[in-house]
Write an enzyme that holds these catalytic residues in place. Sequence first.
Site, PDB file in Angstrom:
ATOM      1  N   ASN A 151      13.383   4.457   7.381  1.00 30.90           N
ATOM      2  CA  ASN A 151      13.404   3.710   5.750  1.00 30.90           C
ATOM      3  C   ASN A 151      12.708   4.645   4.930  1.00 30.90           C
ATOM      4  O   ASN A 151      13.087   4.439   3.699  1.00 30.90           O
ATOM      5  CB  ASN A 151      12.534   2.530   5.946  1.00 30.90           C
ATOM      6  CG  ASN A 151      11.419   2.610   6.747  1.00 30.90           C
ATOM      7  OD1 ASN A 151      11.214   3.066   7.739  1.00 30.90           O
ATOM      8  ND2 ASN A 151      10.345   2.319   6.034  1.00 30.90           N
ATOM      9  N   CYS A 325      -0.653   4.318  -0.789  1.00 29.66           N
ATOM     10  CA  CYS A 325      -1.534   3.841  -1.972  1.00 29.66           C
ATOM     11  C   CYS A 325      -1.348   2.481  -2.728  1.00 29.66           C
ATOM     12  O   CYS A 325      -2.372   1.893  -2.844  1.00 29.66           O
ATOM     13  CB  CYS A 325      -1.828   5.239  -2.864  1.00 29.66           C
ATOM     14  SG  CYS A 325      -2.236   6.586  -2.545  1.00 29.66           S
TER      15      CYS A 325
END
Length: 393
Positions: A151, A325
Amino acid sequence: MNTIYLDNSATTKTDEEVLKAMLPYFSENYGNPSSIYKIGRENKKAVEEAREKVAKVLNCEPNEIYFTAGGSESDNTAIRGIAYSYKNKGNHIITSKIEHPAVLETCKQLEKEGFEVTYVGVDENGIIRLDELENSIKPTTTLITIMFANNEIGTIQPVKEIGEIAKKNNIAFHTDAVQAVGSERIDVKEMNIDSLSLSAHKFYGPKGVGALYVRKGIKFDKFINGGHQERNKRAGTENVPGIVGLGKAIELAYDSLEEHNKKIKELRDYYVEQVKEKIPYIKINGDMQKRLVGNSNISFRFIEGEGLLLNLDLKGICASSGSACTSGSLDPSHVLLAIGLPHEIAHGSLRVSIGKYNTKEEIDYTVESLVEIVGRLREMSPLWEKFIEEGNK
């Protein structure tokens, strides 16, 4: 500001024809498929027609298809279901280091429950190491679960070869094909696939509905108890509008697969070439040949992926970072680390995934924006300043 959507690996826009096919099942054809009266029987028929469409695409039997709420449920059901069904034979599972969290977290949970899991490595392009896979097999191995296509970096695995290894050793082979279905031709018989997961929203269908293929003869435990829906494997009233939408979406995807793939690949290659030409100090991640046609993953040195994403968003461009993040973690992508990228380069990666609705004009605007944003972020980076001071250009 018009939105430029370049995150088709995350989800896709629902096709208007798919939406049109779904709408009657919210209001007019609202019967419960388990009911014996006419509007129930009509909905049961719609569910079975969608099942036949999925089976046709995968080259399997309709009664080998089970509808679910999406890829994560399909992965969980297959991995846990097969693992527990064959626990009397053994408790060893083989997977890879670059799987989707739906697979990795399921395997980690199974380890807590007494199963043994081997995480096989990949090469610098993200291709599974077949020798390592084969050498990991034990007398207690009951399941191999390797994704069809990644992915993040789009790498397509040697699925047929993995299936052959599994078959030779009498081991069940499951593949998370969530990213691949709708983009690749998949024949579960030819590829020796025993179980496969897919999700409608990756190929212009609705969110919240998926399917699981399990070859006849492969045992798997059910994990939702209650009624006898889906041949007594998944209790709960079927999501008829979603299932109808999945069936229509997969039909449309494969009726025009080559046409759409040609357009998407041309746009992806154009994007990559433009970035390579106009922005220095980049690294393209993943194999450019064995790769999903719409996927691009590029690391931009001396910048953070999160800052890049936020600045693109200000310009109306939707993409994805190779860094985790934005999900609250300071760790870079486990996929990029697995292919050998150092932390500082993995943090500055950008995934652009192109779909059938994108245009060349959108790509031009995106590249133009990237040139500006990357240049500005580098000027503010102490690492870039140090790099320039040391005489690099």
